[in-house]
Each structure stands twice: as structure tokens, then as C-alpha cells.
Design an enzyme around this catalytic site. Structure first.
Site, PDB file in Angstrom:
ATOM      1  N   VAL A  20       0.848  -1.201   0.000  1.00 52.72           N
ATOM      2  CA  VAL A  20       0.000   0.000   0.000  1.00 52.72           C
ATOM      3  C   VAL A  20       0.880   1.247   0.000  1.00 52.72           C
ATOM      4  O   VAL A  20       0.646   2.195  -0.760  1.00 52.72           O
ATOM      5  CB  VAL A  20      -0.946   0.013   1.220  1.00 52.72           C
ATOM      6  CG1 VAL A  20      -1.718   1.329   1.290  1.00 52.72           C
ATOM      7  CG2 VAL A  20      -1.911  -1.168   1.171  1.00 52.72           C
ATOM      8  N   GLN A  46       2.444   1.800  -3.415  1.00 46.99           N
ATOM      9  CA  GLN A  46       1.459   2.319  -4.354  1.00 46.99           C
ATOM     10  C   GLN A  46       1.181   3.795  -4.079  1.00 46.99           C
ATOM     11  O   GLN A  46       1.018   4.589  -5.000  1.00 46.99           O
ATOM     12  CB  GLN A  46       0.157   1.518  -4.246  1.00 46.99           C
ATOM     13  CG  GLN A  46      -1.027   2.094  -4.998  1.00 46.99           C
ATOM     14  CD  GLN A  46      -0.843   2.094  -6.503  1.00 46.99           C
ATOM     15  OE1 GLN A  46      -0.076   1.317  -7.042  1.00 46.99           O
ATOM     16  NE2 GLN A  46      -1.543   2.988  -7.189  1.00 46.99           N
ATOM     17  N   GLU A  47       1.174   4.169  -2.811  1.00 44.02           N
ATOM     18  CA  GLU A  47       0.861   5.548  -2.435  1.00 44.02           C
ATOM     19  C   GLU A  47       2.021   6.510  -2.698  1.00 44.02           C
ATOM     20  O   GLU A  47       1.823   7.600  -3.229  1.00 44.02           O
ATOM     21  CB  GLU A  47       0.474   5.608  -0.951  1.00 44.02           C
ATOM     22  CG  GLU A  47      -0.861   4.962  -0.613  1.00 44.02           C
ATOM     23  CD  GLU A  47      -2.042   5.792  -1.105  1.00 44.02           C
ATOM     24  OE1 GLU A  47      -1.827   6.939  -1.539  1.00 44.02           O
ATOM     25  OE2 GLU A  47      -3.172   5.280  -1.064  1.00 44.02           O
ATOM     26  N   SER A  48       3.238   6.108  -2.312  1.00 42.88           N
ATOM     27  CA  SER A  48       4.346   7.085  -2.312  1.00 42.88           C
ATOM     28  C   SER A  48       5.661   6.565  -2.871  1.00 42.88           C
ATOM     29  O   SER A  48       6.646   7.297  -2.871  1.00 42.88           O
ATOM     30  CB  SER A  48       4.596   7.543  -0.876  1.00 42.88           C
ATOM     31  OG  SER A  48       5.140   6.466  -0.111  1.00 42.88           O
ATOM     32  N   TYR A  82      -5.851   0.488  -8.578  1.00 44.19           N
ATOM     33  CA  TYR A  82      -5.169   0.687  -7.292  1.00 44.19           C
ATOM     34  C   TYR A  82      -5.047  -0.639  -6.540  1.00 44.19           C
ATOM     35  O   TYR A  82      -3.963  -1.023  -6.092  1.00 44.19           O
ATOM     36  CB  TYR A  82      -5.979   1.698  -6.480  1.00 44.19           C
ATOM     37  CG  TYR A  82      -5.484   1.998  -5.088  1.00 44.19           C
ATOM     38  CD1 TYR A  82      -4.504   2.961  -4.872  1.00 44.19           C
ATOM     39  CD2 TYR A  82      -6.033   1.357  -3.972  1.00 44.19           C
ATOM     40  CE1 TYR A  82      -4.074   3.269  -3.587  1.00 44.19           C
ATOM     41  CE2 TYR A  82      -5.609   1.653  -2.694  1.00 44.19           C
ATOM     42  CZ  TYR A  82      -4.631   2.618  -2.506  1.00 44.19           C
ATOM     43  OH  TYR A  82      -4.208   2.917  -1.227  1.00 44.19           O
TER      44      TYR A  82
END
Length: 482
Positions: free
Chosen positions: A308, A311-313, A438
Site C-alpha cells: 500500500v 502504491q501511495e508514495s 489501485y
């Protein structure tokens, strides 16, 4: 004397009868008869497979894999325990099946007429082909006639039969069968540039590409063929009939589709640049944050939490988006306040808050959603909000699907961006197609971490075994010299 002899013979006959009554499977295992009865008497189903990231592997001290979960469900329907038997290659697997030492062979095995003659087969449940793999940036051959270097295959006589047929068209075709290495190990050697070509199952190549993006596919060696479980040859069809009924039910209930989604869905997506960057990040960046992911994982797998964050940063603690979300978990200001953290760019605070927020989202889901699937629903809410997830579930129900089934809801997420659908929903327009991608990305990233570490552990184990063997050989040489 004659009477004594007859009494001895009678006593022995009674003894063997008694043994057979108490331990009938000891005899049945080594015959072609009553195989189904033998399983029931034994109380366990012996399933042979191959250790790789699709069929069977150990994850967090528990057994996982497509073939494992399907075999476990079959054993449950038979009312017996499941015992997995692990082999290095298909020939070992088929040899043990031929000896009736296992009840089923399950390792994404392609149909071949020779094997169909030797064994009973179960219903087809997937398809795959044989492909020629090479290393990216090397010359890509267009057909077998262009291959000028060694082709390696694992110990697979059915594949060799196929290659012998192709040899009639390409007389110069030569291959090397390696009996020491598994198909996965051959592909890893190819990725490292140690060998030039490997012919392997298309499913296994796609899976390894997720952690070794250097692998590329030159072309298909064969057309797609059905994938089956194989059973021992026998005049009795009880086990084959039970398997047919089970597979039909697995198709009807969605079990097969769910397993394909879980273990095969992510491998269909492959981008060389993205995967190469990700593997570099796993090797060089993840180690500094993995202790924090493990510390704050809660009920989650720490590798999912790490996925996660990537994927986010891309594991950048200072990441900031134009919309104002910040940090390694890319939290909004409202979420940070809700989770009671003061600095979103502090990795520990961000990971702790991101994990707690995910756990909170999971707790908001109805109990009717199965435990294993709840995280995917929660990730949609993490991405586009809980309200839009509620809309997606309601839309799925309106369209005749199951709002508690991830596969059903997933395919409807893109519809949240279509006016004819979102105009009828409470929370309106949402970029559902982005939420769909996502979750797909996170699943792929997580599986890559799991399998990267699995391959590393296997290589360490093999290196240690080789070192121990070398030391033993040196000691033997020294003893001989003395």
C-alpha cells in the site's frame, strides 16, 4: 507333521486377513484397485505438487497456493485430511503417481496424450502453453529455427515428446534436460544471464516476471492446452467421479474463479520499467522501512501494508500530492487528525496511522463479506472513500451480482465514472477505474515482495546445502589422505 504344516498355513492366512482388515490401505496403495476406498480408509488425501509461487508455497508458516487451496477444498468434500507431497519436477511427480504413492498430481500440468494414456485425468480448470523465454536486451529469436544457443528444460518427458515432434520441422533443434534444477530455478538462472534460453510453462514465466523483469517471452512453442489434475490409472473410477463432481461444484460456486483471481489475476499485468523500478526499491529502500511495517501491521500481513505504501508514495516519506495528501502512506489532513498524528512526513507516524485507518475501514464493512476478501474492499475505501465503496456494492446488487463478492464488485468499479450509473447513486461520480487499478497494483506489489523473499530464502538454503556438501567432501578427502 503334515497337520502341523496345515495349521501353520492356516494361522498365517488368518494373520494376513487380520492385518488386511486393520490396515487395508497398506495393500491397496500398491494396487490399481479401490483407490477411492483406500483414501477413505487412510483418512488422508496425498496430493503431489511442485514448490513455486503459484501452485504451492509456505507463507508465514502456513501452506498457500492455487493447487493447495483447491486440493484442500477437495479433501474437505471427501471428509479426509490433506497431505501435500512436494517434488522438484514433473517426472518425479508422475513417477510417484504411477507407483500409486500419491492420489493426485496437481501442479498446473498441461494436457499431453502420452500422460492421458498413462493416467486418469480430471476436468480442465485452466489453460496454458509452452513458451521460449530469453533474457531481455538479448537477440529475440522469431522461431525455433533462429535459436543458435542452448535451450534448457526441466525434467519433463511430455515436453520432450513435443520437442521431438518439432524437431521434424526444425532438424537443428537441440535442448538440454536439467534433472537437478526445477523449472523455476532454470528461469532464475536465465534471468541472471547464466543460461541463454528456457522452455517453460506460460503461467510460471508470467509469475517469475513479477520478480525478475529481465525475463522476456520470445514466442509460444505450442498452442494453449488445458490444465488438469492427473490421477493414478485404475479400472475403478470412484476418485475420478468424485473429482468431476467437485470441479463442477467449484465452477458453479465461484471457487475456481476466486482462486484464479487470487493467484493468477495479478500476473497478467506486466510492465518492465515499473517492475524493474519496484524490484530495485525492494532491494534498496524497503529494508529501512520493513521493521515499521512489521511493527504496525496489526491483523494485516506486513507485506500488504508495505505494498500500500509503495502504491501511495513509492516509499518516499516526503511525498506530497497536488491535492494535499502527504507522507509514505499519503494521508489527508483529516485522516491524520482522526488518527491523532501530528507529522504526516514522519515515517513511523504515517505507517502507524495508515495501518490503523485500514483496520478501521475493515471494521466498517458488513460481516457478510468473507474475512479473506475484506481487505480488498477496505482498500477501495482507502482510495476513493467509504461512501463510493457503498455505492459500488449497491450498484453490484442492482445489476444482479453479489455485493459481498470481490470479483463481482471489482468489475463494476469502473461504472462509478459513467453518468448513467453514478447519477442514480447516493455519493455520485467517482474514479472507480482508478480504484480498480489501485487494488490490482497493491496485490501485485504484495505478491512480488512475498515471492522475492521466498526465492531469496530458497537460494540461501541451496547455498548452505552446497557448502555443507563441499565441507563433507573435503573432510572425506582429508580422511582418505590420513
Amino acid at each position: 507333521m503334515k497337520g502341523l504344516f496345515l495349521r501353520i498355513i492356516t494361522a498365517l492366512a488368518l494373520l494376513f486377513w487380520a492385518i488386511d482388515m486393520v490396515f487395508p490401505w497398506q495393500f491397496l496403495r500398491h494396487t490399481e484397485e479401490n483407490h477411492y476406498t483406500a483414501i477413505q480408509a487412510r483418512g488422508s488425501l496425498y496430493v503431489g505438487t511442485i514448490n513455486n509461487q503459484i501452485s504451492y508455497f509456505i507463507n508465514k508458516d502456513s501452506e498457500r497456493g492455487f493447487e493447495y487451496e483447491l486440493a484442500k477444498a477437495f479433501a474437505d468434500t471427501l471428509g479426509v485430511e490433506l497431505e501435500m507431497k512436494i517434488f522438484d519436477n514433473q517426472e518425479q511427480l508422475f513417477d510417484e503417481l504411477n507407483k500409486h504413492n500419491i492420489d493426485l498430481a496437481a501442479a498446473h500440468l498441461l494436457y499431453h496424450p502420452k500422460n492421458a494414456e498413462r493416467f486418469q485425468i480430471g476436468p480442465a480448470y485452466h489453460s496454458a502453453s509452452w513458451q521460449l523465454a530469453y533474457r531481455k536486451n538479448e537477440n529475440r529469436p522469431k522461431n525455433l529455427g533462429n535459436v543458435k544457443k542452448d535451450i534448457y528444460i526441466s525434467n519433463n518427458l511430455a515436453l520432450e515428446e513435443t520437442l521431438k515432434e518439432l524437431q521434424k520441422q526444425y532438424p537443428q533443434l537441440i535442448w538440454k534436460r536439467n534433472q537437478a534444477l526445477t523449472q523455476e530455478e532454470l528461469l532464475l538462472q536465465l534471468a541472471e544471464g547464466k543460461i541463454p534460453y528456457v522452455i517453460a510453462n506460460s503461467i510460471d514465466i508470467a509469475a517469475i516476471q513479477q520478480i525478475k523483469p529481465e525475463l522476456a517471452i520470445a514466442f509460444d512453442i505450442t498452442d494453449e492446452a488445458n490444465v488438469h489434475w492427473y490421477l493414478p490409472n485404475s479400472p475403478y473410477r470412484d476418485l475420478q467421479t468424485a473429482l468431476l463432481n467437485f470441479m463442477n461444484n467449484a465452477e458453479e460456486t465461484g471457487l475456481l474463479d476466486n482462486l484464479k483471481e487470487k493467484y493468477l489475476g495479478h500476473i497478467s499485468q506486466f510492465d518492465y520499467v515499473d517492475t524493474r523500478s519496484y524490484m530495485n526499491a525492494i532491494e534498496n529502500i524497503l529494508p529501512q522501512f520493513s521493521p515499521l511495517f512489521e511493527k504496525y501491521k496489526g491483523e494485516l500481513d506486513w507485506r500488504l501494508l508495505a505494498a500500500v505504501a509503495y502504491q501511495e508514495s513509492h516509499w518516499n516519506p516526503d511525498a506530497t500530492s497536488p491535492t494535499g495528501v502527504r507522507g509514505i502512506m499519503m494521508l489527508t489532513k483529516n485522516t491524520a487528525q482522526h488518527m491523532k498524528i501530528s507529522d504526516r512526513t514522519d515515517p513511523e507516524q504515517s505507517i502507524k496511522a495508515g495501518s490503523e485507518y485500514l483496520h478501521w475501514l475493515i471494521s466498517q464493512l458488513p460481516e457478510s463479506i468473507e474475512k479473506e476478501e475484506r481487505i480488498w474492499f477496505a482498500l477501495v475505501a482507502y482510495n476513493i472513500g467509504l461512501g463510493h465503496l457503498i455505492d459500488a456494492r449497491r450498484l453490484t446488487q442492482n445489476l444482479g451480482g453479489n455485493p459481498d463478492n470481490w470479483l463481482n464488485v471489482k468489475k463494476n468499479l469502473p461504472l462509478l465514472a459513467e453518468k448513467r450509473y453514478y447519477s442514480q447513486l447516493k455519493y455520485g461520480y467517482a474514479r472507480g477505474y482508478e480504484a480498480y487499478q489501485y487494488v490490482e497494483n497493491i496485490r501485485r506489489y504484495m505478491n512480488s515482495i512475498v515471492n522475492y523473499h521466498r526465492v531469496q530464502e530458497n537460494q540461501t538454503t541451496n547455498d548452505n546445502a552446497n557448502n555443507e556438501s563441499a565441507v563433507k567432501n573435503l573432510e572425506e578427502i582429508k580422511e582418505n589422505e590420513d
